[in-house]
Design a protein around this motif. Structure first.
Motif, PDB file in Angstrom:
ATOM      1  N   ARG A 267     -33.536  11.671 -41.929  1.00  0.00           N
ATOM      2  CA  ARG A 267     -33.006  12.231 -40.677  1.00  0.00           C
ATOM      3  C   ARG A 267     -34.146  12.495 -39.682  1.00  0.00           C
ATOM      4  O   ARG A 267     -34.027  12.179 -38.495  1.00  0.00           O
ATOM      5  N   ARG A 268     -35.228  13.028 -40.182  1.00  0.00           N
ATOM      6  CA  ARG A 268     -36.364  13.342 -39.303  1.00  0.00           C
ATOM      7  C   ARG A 268     -37.064  12.063 -38.833  1.00  0.00           C
ATOM      8  O   ARG A 268     -37.364  11.922 -37.643  1.00  0.00           O
TER       9      ARG A 268
ATOM     10  N   ILE B 127     -37.997  -1.364 -41.022  1.00  0.00           N
ATOM     11  CA  ILE B 127     -36.578  -1.070 -41.229  1.00  0.00           C
ATOM     12  C   ILE B 127     -36.076  -0.118 -40.153  1.00  0.00           C
ATOM     13  O   ILE B 127     -35.011  -0.334 -39.549  1.00  0.00           O
ATOM     14  N   LEU B 128     -36.822   0.961 -39.901  1.00  0.00           N
ATOM     15  CA  LEU B 128     -36.399   1.931 -38.894  1.00  0.00           C
ATOM     16  C   LEU B 128     -36.354   1.302 -37.510  1.00  0.00           C
ATOM     17  O   LEU B 128     -35.445   1.578 -36.710  1.00  0.00           O
ATOM     18  N   GLY B 129     -37.317   0.444 -37.213  1.00  0.00           N
ATOM     19  CA  GLY B 129     -37.315  -0.245 -35.926  1.00  0.00           C
ATOM     20  C   GLY B 129     -36.090  -1.122 -35.750  1.00  0.00           C
ATOM     21  O   GLY B 129     -35.496  -1.171 -34.664  1.00  0.00           O
ATOM     22  N   GLU B 130     -35.690  -1.810 -36.819  1.00  0.00           N
ATOM     23  CA  GLU B 130     -34.496  -2.654 -36.754  1.00  0.00           C
ATOM     24  C   GLU B 130     -33.239  -1.818 -36.566  1.00  0.00           C
ATOM     25  O   GLU B 130     -32.329  -2.202 -35.823  1.00  0.00           O
TER      26      GLU B 130
ATOM     27  N   ALA C 233     -38.092   7.774 -34.739  1.00  0.00           N
ATOM     28  CA  ALA C 233     -38.011   6.356 -34.362  1.00  0.00           C
ATOM     29  C   ALA C 233     -37.171   6.170 -33.107  1.00  0.00           C
ATOM     30  O   ALA C 233     -37.505   5.366 -32.236  1.00  0.00           O
ATOM     31  N   LYS C 234     -36.071   6.893 -33.010  1.00  0.00           N
ATOM     32  CA  LYS C 234     -35.221   6.780 -31.823  1.00  0.00           C
ATOM     33  C   LYS C 234     -35.961   7.210 -30.558  1.00  0.00           C
ATOM     34  O   LYS C 234     -35.695   6.698 -29.471  1.00  0.00           O
TER      35      LYS C 234
ATOM     36  N   LEU D 178     -33.208  17.188 -32.104  1.00  0.00           N
ATOM     37  CA  LEU D 178     -34.608  16.801 -32.242  1.00  0.00           C
ATOM     38  C   LEU D 178     -34.910  15.494 -31.522  1.00  0.00           C
ATOM     39  O   LEU D 178     -35.889  15.413 -30.761  1.00  0.00           O
ATOM     40  N   ALA D 179     -34.077  14.477 -31.720  1.00  0.00           N
ATOM     41  CA  ALA D 179     -34.355  13.169 -31.112  1.00  0.00           C
ATOM     42  C   ALA D 179     -34.363  13.229 -29.585  1.00  0.00           C
ATOM     43  O   ALA D 179     -35.282  12.697 -28.955  1.00  0.00           O
ATOM     44  N   PRO D 180     -33.382  13.884 -28.934  1.00  0.00           N
ATOM     45  CA  PRO D 180     -33.454  13.978 -27.465  1.00  0.00           C
ATOM     46  C   PRO D 180     -34.696  14.707 -26.975  1.00  0.00           C
ATOM     47  O   PRO D 180     -35.320  14.291 -25.994  1.00  0.00           O
TER      48      PRO D 180
END
Length: 221
Positions: free
Chosen positions: A117-118, A75-78, A123-124, A150-152
């Motif tokens: 959120r985490r 799901i997260l990958g999609e 995943a991003k 966090l993601a960047p």
């Protein structure tokens, strides 16, 4: 004035004039067509009832993946692959996530809002499996940053850990959910001021980002 034909009254003549032509008469559908229509209708009703039953009482994941964690990664990958997700607020993303979980017949979302959120930030950044030991130290360092950064940071850390080229400003902008070069520049400067990264640019204009506490650096790009 129209006169009635011999042997016919006025009513009979009027009925003859306005009677439909033989090729306009409605044709009854053949018995085979009636049976086919009834079978299609019965099948549709059965599908609707099955869908409603599944919606009320989901059971097992719809996909062939037996492990709910595998379904979660799918799901997260999609979601990450959908370019529109990058610019959606977290609440809207979480709602989308819960709908996708229901479509996969997970009885309840496996993550609350904070956990989602985490995991979505991971995943991003290409860290789809948080249990991978390669990401443990980067995650620990990322706890020092605001949630939206966090993601960047993890994207930079991913490049450093894997020895791949440094993410450019466009990549950082997408994962940060902005189209402003100024915001990206301030983002990098802020993370650098937290002593989490060191940015270097060579004479050819190529950038590398080192993460001193990991003893690692991205490739130049």
């Amino acid at each position: 004035t129209l006169l009635p034909l011999p042997g016919q009254g006025g009513d009979a003549m009027q009925a003859a004039l306005f009677a439909p032509a033989s090729d306009e008469l409605p044709l009854a559908p053949p018995p085979a067509a009636l049976r086919a229509s009834a079978e299609i209708e019965a099948e549709l009703i059965e599908q609707i009832e099955r869908f409603e039953a599944d919606d009320v009482a989901p059971e097992t994941p719809r996909s062939a993946l037996a492990d709910p964690e595998d379904v979660l990664r799918k799901i997260l990958g999609e979601m990450v692959a959908d370019p529109d997700c990058a610019f959606q607020p977290t609440a809207a993303l979480y709602q989308d996530f819960t709908v996708r979980c229901r479509l996969e017949r997970l009885t309840r979302p496996p993550l609350d809002l904070a956990g989602f959120r985490r995991r979505f930030a991971l995943a991003k950044a290409g860290m789809i499996d948080p249990a991978d030991p390669r990401w443990a130290d980067a995650l620990r360092l990322g706890d020092r940053l605001p949630e939206d950064m966090l993601a960047p940071f993890l994207l930079m850390a991913h490049a450093a850990v894997t020895g791949t080229p440094c993410p450019d400003d466009d990549a950082l902008a997408r994962i940060y959910g902005t189209s402003s070069p100024g915001r990206v520049r301030r983002l990098v400067e802020y993370i650098e001021k937290q002593d989490l990264i060191v940015v270097r640019t060579d004479f050819a204009g190529r950038r590398t980002i080192a993460i001193p506490e990991l003893g690692l650096s991205t490739a130049a790009a």
